[in-house]
Structures are given as C-alpha cells and as structure tokens.
Design an enzyme around this catalytic site. Structure first.
Site, short mmCIF file in Angstrom:
data_model
loop_
_atom_site.label_atom_id
_atom_site.label_comp_id
_atom_site.label_asym_id
_atom_site.label_seq_id
_atom_site.Cartn_x
_atom_site.Cartn_y
_atom_site.Cartn_z
N ASP A 59 0.84 -1.19 0.00
CA ASP A 59 0.00 0.00 0.00
C ASP A 59 0.89 1.25 0.00
O ASP A 59 1.44 1.59 1.04
CB ASP A 59 -0.97 0.00 1.18
CG ASP A 59 -0.35 -0.44 2.50
OD1 ASP A 59 0.69 -1.13 2.52
OD2 ASP A 59 -0.93 -0.09 3.53
N GLU A 66 12.62 0.83 6.98
CA GLU A 66 11.63 -0.10 6.42
C GLU A 66 11.87 -0.36 4.93
O GLU A 66 11.50 -1.41 4.41
CB GLU A 66 10.23 0.46 6.60
CG GLU A 66 10.00 1.79 5.90
CD GLU A 66 8.55 2.21 5.88
OE1 GLU A 66 7.69 1.37 6.17
OE2 GLU A 66 8.29 3.39 5.57
#
Length: 377
Positions: free
Chosen positions: A129, A313
């Site tokens: 996403d 991340e």
C-alpha cells in the site's frame, strides 16, 4: 496469530477493530513451517484447525461461485478457473486514512466513491500500500482498481496453504482430506504457471480478470512462485534473466519497474521482496544472482546504518550512492525506522551459503509439500 484466527476467523490487517473487515496476506502456513523446523512435525497437528479456518475464510463462496462471477476474495473465470483477489468487506474511507481517502475519491469523478474506498482498502490488504500494480494508469492513486486484479502472491500463498493442509491431514491420518488438498494444490499450481505467466516478457505478472490479460507492471512479486517452488524450471530461469536485466540495481532489486511516487514502486526496495527473490532463485539453481542481490542489499542496509545509526523499512536501491535518509521514500507516511524485516533479512542473508562454500547455515524460509513429507519420514 492462531488466537486471532480462533476469535475472528482470519488474521486481521491490524489488531484494531477497524481492521477486522480485511485480512493480512495468508502467510500463516509459512509461519507454521518455521515453527515446525524448531518444534517438529507436531506443529502441523497443533495448528491444523487454524490453518483450515484461514483457508475457509479466503475460500468463502467457492462452492457456489459460477463462471464470470466474483465474491469477496474469489473470482471464477469464464472457463471455470478459480483465482484469488484482495478484498475488504467495507466500502467506506479507511479509519486510519479518512481525509486522504475522501480526497482521493473526490478526484475520481467518473467512479462511485464507494468503489474507490473498497479498492483502497483492498490495496491495503495486499501489503503493497500502495503500488502502480494496483493503479489503472500506473501512477494516479484515484485510478486504483485492486479488486479487478488477481495478484501473484495471494494465489501462490493459497497453494502453499493447500500443501500445508495436505501435509497436516496426512500426519493426522485423514487421508481423504489430504488427497483433496493435494489435488487442489496441484491444480492451482498449474493455474499459477498458466494464468500469471507472460511468455513474451519472461516473468510472472498480476492478472486483470476483467480484461482477461496480465498487467504491464513488472514487480518483484515475480519471484514468489520461485520462493514457493511453484514455477517450472524453464520459467524460473526466465524470471532470473528478467530480474537481472530489469529489476536489479546497485542496492538490490526494486519493488517494480514503474516510478509512481508510491512507496511500493521504483526506486524503492523492501526487505521481504529481497528475501523471497534470493531464496527463490536459490531454489532453482540461480544462486549466483541470489548472492548478488544479497550482497548488494546488505551493502545498502549496512552503509545506510553507518551514516544514520538506524535500520529502515525500505531503501532507494537504484541510487548509486548511499543516503542517510534511505532515499526518496514515498507513500502515505514518513520513513519508518527499526523495521523487523530489515533486521531479519540482514541476519539471514549473512547466513546464506556463498559460492566459495562459506557460511553454509542458511535458514530455510518455507517448505514445499514434498519437502515436508521427506522431513516427516
């Protein structure tokens, strides 16, 4: 995770009540594989009820779905082929991104807002996403049409879940059920090799079931059939060539070959995709490329840590130089630090076998049905 399945019938996309309408991608069976490597075959017996419940959640409506119809996570093509898609039971703005979703829907003047909201929610269930993979025009979020697509990963993961159910039922002496899920796994493996494969481009692509064709966005998900040992040898070798020429960069492999400003696109690379590509390539003998990806990814992660003092991340893997910020970022929120999957892949990559025979203690990430049968014997 098992307790969530017991309580809700699936693993919600997050442990808050407003995530109950969608699931995490079905990786639970791979978690059981990992646990079984530590605790033995009893893990498959212990978690068999939850594995079955998760399967039933994703397959809801399969028995009555007619050709040309779609229901929740399922699509049945005109020829009867069953495919998986991502879904959310709600068609309202996401609680965690309410104003952003309202603004996105307002830009899609030709679509009902509820359709945009559903596709945004389904896009969140993918874990990617967001990405150009889900965008009709490849770059504008308001064109998102996730529910029109059958993604590579979820269809492959369901095969692995079927293989795991086959193994679990065989261990418990329920041989008719074992045979049933073994047959389904074989049938769905054939579907993966047929529906998602683009021979001309030499890679696996998502499938637009409304158009009846694969999409044009090459993503690192092309390695998932290799990771789960579902590709043919010839397909795997073609995927290796495609990854090398179109996705491999200075810091690892990019999420996709499209740059849209979304975080799951070029130039970003993410730890899970590096790991699945490395393991998948190793599964089919393309270990030289797997090692190249591992070395480049490790150099990018370590180099960034040396400049910033944190693990991130995601990383800009295309840039030739290393930035303390990790790169361009993108997406709905600022760059996040301290992500477990980056830590985990860094440690695991360091333990992979090298061409010179050193560091031979690789940690297997999954087992095929045949692997588990051998282990059980």
């Amino acid at each position: 995770m098992a307790s969530l399945v017991d309580r809700y019938g699936h693993i919600p996309n997050g442990t808050r009540t407003y995530y109950l309408s969608r699931s995490e991608p079905p990786f639970f069976s791979l978690m059981v594989d990992l646990l079984a490597q530590h605790d033995g075959q009893d893990s498959y017996r212990e978690f068999l009820p939850q594995l079955q419940k998760e399967y039933d959640y994703w397959m809801d409506g399969a028995d009555t779905l007619k050709p040309g119809q779609a229901h929740r996570h399922l699509v049945r093509l005109s020829d009867g082929t069953l495919l998986m898609r991502h879904w959310d039971d709600l068609d309202t703005p996401r609680d965690e991104s309410y104003p952003e979703d309202v603004a996105t829907a307002a830009k899609a003047s030709m679509r009902a807002p509820s359709d945009v909201y559903r596709d945004l929610r389904a896009g969140s269930e993918t874990g990617w996403d967001f990405s150009s993979r889900w965008l009709a025009d490849g770059h504008t979020l308001s064109t998102i049409h996730t529910t029109d697509l059958a993604p590579i990963e979820v269809n492959c993961l369901m095969v692995h879940l079927e293989q795991t159910l086959e193994h679990g039922y065989a261990l418990t002496g329920q041989h008719k059920l074992a045979a049933l899920y073994g047959q389904r796994a074989d049938e769905h493996t054939a579907v993966v090799r047929r529906i998602f494969w683009n021979e001309e481009k030499g890679a696996f692509y998502d499938y637009d079931w409304r158009k009846g064709q694969t999409t044009d966005v090459l993503s690192s998900a092309t390695a998932v059939p290799l990771f789960l040992r579902l590709a043919s040898q010839a397909q795997a070798m073609s995927v290796a060539d495609t990854i090398r020429t179109r996705l491999l960069r200075a810091g690892g492999i990019m999420a996709t070959d499209h740059e849209s400003g979304q975080q799951w696109d070029a130039p970003n690379g993410w730890a899970p995709e590096q790991w699945m590509a490395i393991k998948g390539l190793n599964n089919y003998g393309a270990s030289d490329l797997g090692e190249t990806i591992a070395r480049r990814w490790m150099a990018r992660v370590i180099g960034t840590y040396e400049k910033s003092g944190v693990l991130l991340e995601k990383y800009d893997v295309e840039a030739p130089g290393i930035s303390a910020s990790g790169g361009k970022g993108g997406g709905e929120y600022p760059m996040q630090i301290g992500f477990g999957w980056t830590n985990g892949t860094l440690l695991a990559d360091a333990s992979l076998p090298r061409r010179d025979g050193t560091n031979p203690q690789a940690q297997p990430a999954c087992q095929s049905g045949s692997d588990r049968r051998v282990a059980a014997q």
